[in-house]
Design a protein around this motif. Structure first.
Motif, short mmCIF file in Angstrom:
data_model
loop_
_atom_site.label_atom_id
_atom_site.label_comp_id
_atom_site.label_asym_id
_atom_site.label_seq_id
_atom_site.Cartn_x
_atom_site.Cartn_y
_atom_site.Cartn_z
N GLY A 149 -67.90 -88.62 -0.81
CA GLY A 149 -68.35 -89.66 -1.53
C GLY A 149 -66.91 -90.73 -2.33
O GLY A 149 -67.71 -91.89 -2.51
N ILE A 150 -65.76 -90.17 -2.66
CA ILE A 150 -64.73 -90.76 -3.01
C ILE A 150 -64.84 -92.04 -2.04
O ILE A 150 -63.89 -93.42 -2.11
CB ILE A 150 -64.29 -89.54 -3.45
N MET A 175 -66.09 -93.22 0.67
CA MET A 175 -66.67 -94.33 0.19
C MET A 175 -66.93 -95.37 -0.51
O MET A 175 -66.69 -96.62 -0.10
CB MET A 175 -68.35 -93.16 1.13
N LEU A 176 -67.18 -94.29 -1.51
CA LEU A 176 -66.40 -95.82 -2.80
C LEU A 176 -64.74 -96.79 -2.93
O LEU A 176 -64.86 -97.79 -2.82
CB LEU A 176 -65.98 -95.05 -4.49
N VAL A 177 -64.19 -95.75 -2.24
CA VAL A 177 -62.51 -96.42 -1.65
C VAL A 177 -62.80 -97.08 -0.89
O VAL A 177 -62.29 -99.00 -0.79
CB VAL A 177 -61.72 -95.24 -1.25
N LYS A 178 -63.38 -96.74 0.77
CA LYS A 178 -63.96 -98.05 1.53
C LYS A 178 -64.73 -98.72 0.65
O LYS A 178 -64.01 -100.54 1.38
CB LYS A 178 -64.65 -97.71 2.66
N ALA A 179 -65.23 -98.99 0.33
CA ALA A 179 -66.57 -100.52 -0.19
C ALA A 179 -65.33 -101.41 -0.92
O ALA A 179 -65.45 -102.42 -1.13
CB ALA A 179 -67.24 -99.93 -0.98
N LEU A 180 -64.25 -100.40 -1.58
CA LEU A 180 -63.30 -101.65 -3.09
C LEU A 180 -62.68 -101.79 -2.24
O LEU A 180 -61.64 -103.48 -2.42
CB LEU A 180 -62.63 -101.01 -3.86
N GLN A 193 -55.63 -87.71 2.00
CA GLN A 193 -57.18 -87.64 2.36
C GLN A 193 -58.05 -89.06 2.30
O GLN A 193 -58.57 -89.64 2.72
CB GLN A 193 -57.43 -86.21 1.84
N PHE A 194 -57.16 -89.86 1.33
CA PHE A 194 -57.93 -91.25 0.37
C PHE A 194 -57.00 -92.12 1.10
O PHE A 194 -57.60 -93.62 0.74
CB PHE A 194 -58.19 -91.17 -0.72
N GLY A 195 -56.63 -91.76 2.13
CA GLY A 195 -55.55 -93.24 2.83
C GLY A 195 -55.20 -93.84 1.54
O GLY A 195 -54.13 -93.08 0.37
N ALA A 196 -54.39 -94.57 0.95
CA ALA A 196 -54.30 -95.84 0.25
C ALA A 196 -54.18 -95.34 -0.75
O ALA A 196 -53.72 -96.01 -1.66
CB ALA A 196 -53.54 -97.41 1.28
N ALA A 197 -55.56 -95.21 -0.64
CA ALA A 197 -55.78 -95.44 -2.41
C ALA A 197 -55.32 -94.72 -3.18
O ALA A 197 -54.26 -92.74 -3.19
CB ALA A 197 -57.74 -94.52 -2.77
N LEU A 213 -75.58 -90.48 -1.07
CA LEU A 213 -76.09 -91.72 -1.36
C LEU A 213 -75.13 -91.39 -2.34
O LEU A 213 -75.22 -90.84 -3.27
CB LEU A 213 -77.47 -91.51 -1.70
N VAL A 214 -74.72 -92.39 -2.30
CA VAL A 214 -73.21 -93.11 -3.52
C VAL A 214 -74.10 -94.19 -4.28
O VAL A 214 -74.23 -95.62 -3.91
CB VAL A 214 -71.84 -93.22 -3.06
N VAL A 215 -73.73 -94.44 -5.99
CA VAL A 215 -74.31 -95.80 -6.13
C VAL A 215 -73.01 -95.80 -7.11
O VAL A 215 -71.75 -95.51 -6.98
CB VAL A 215 -75.12 -95.82 -7.41
#
Length: 267
Positions: free
Chosen positions: A124-125, A127-132, A172-176, A90-92
């Motif tokens: 977790g990272i 998920m955050l990257v995808k949201a942005l 591993q985090f795509g384009a981020a 769960l990420v905030v």
């Protein structure tokens, strides 16, 4: 990207579920009904109302939720008790705009996961990257914070930050762009990057900060909320639906902003 640019986007009219009884929460629910779509207010004791809201989510009656009634950590614990988030944590995340930074600065963490655990960090990272990216930042710059920018075995946050940065360099985090360890000034100030002569792909223009622990996260969000004129929005990721979770200093406009951003994450 700023909140004004972000909220100009349209993404359908999600069905909002509201948990909380404060007047400002009721006002936001009524405003959503007037301007955007359906809103169901789950009243009563916060745990029971949350259970009812999650049941409606499971039945596809609700697209996303607004939670406001307990403290930040108590709300997260309540969700973790009720929601099976495995294998994702769960990420905030909190988005904050202040006058001295040219765009919305997001801060994210998995409150009860160990960030020195590589699988939790990666998920977790991601998920955050995808949201942005959904919100409109195709190549978000992510700063892994520590008290210094050099790797030191005596400072665990520098070690895991260096490991995660290596994961980013391998794609591993795509384009981020994920880099660290970085002191706070190097994350948000191009001038500090030049003055210190540090090589970092974030280059003082971070979209997202990842603090090394929950204490740092809470302190940083508090300081930015209390630093003067600001706008904010709070979100929960990794639950059955996007959730708006405003910070304790949020005013009614911040709550409304949280709802609008959470609606944009409804896929």
């Amino acid at each position: 990207m700023t909140f004004n640019e972000l909220l100009q986007k349209t993404h359908g009219r999600g069905r909002l579920g509201v948990v909380g009884t404060a007047q400002r929460i009721t006002s936001v629910a009524e405003r959503w009904r007037r301007e955007d779509g359906e809103a169901t207010h789950f009243k009563g004791a916060f745990p029971a109302a949350t259970d009812a809201a999650l049941e409606s989510v499971a039945k596809n009656e609700i697209s996303f939720l607004l939670l406001n009634g307990l403290g930040f950590l108590d709300t997260v614990r309540l969700l973790e008790e009720r929601v099976d988030t495995s294998p994702k944590p769960l990420v905030v995340m909190q988005g904050i705009e202040v006058e001295t930074y040219p765009k919305t600065l997001w801060i994210g963490i998995a409150p009860h996961s160990k960030w020195d655990n590589s699988p939790d960090v990666s998920r977790g990272i991601s998920m955050l990257v995808k949201a942005l990216q959904v919100l409109g930042e195709p190549e978000p710059r992510v700063a892994l914070l520590s008290c210094v920018e050099t790797v030191s075995p005596g400072i665990p946050s520098t070690v895991w930050a260096a490991e995660v940065a290596q994961m980013s360099r391998k794609g591993q985090f795509g384009a981020a762009i994920v880099d660290g360890p970085l002191a706070f000034d190097l994350a948000i100030s191009p001038e500090a990057v030049r003055d210190k002569g540090v090589q970092t792909r974030v280059d003082g223009r971070a979209d997202l900060l990842i603090p090394p622990d929950l204490h740092t996260y809470c302190s940083l969000v508090d300081v930015l909320h209390l630093s003067g004129e600001r706008k904010s929005a709070g979100l929960v990721l990794g639950a059955p639906c996007p959730m708006a979770l405003p910070w304790r200093y949020a005013d009614e406009e911040d709550i409304w902003r949280s709802v609008k951003v959470a609606n944009l994450l409804c896929l």
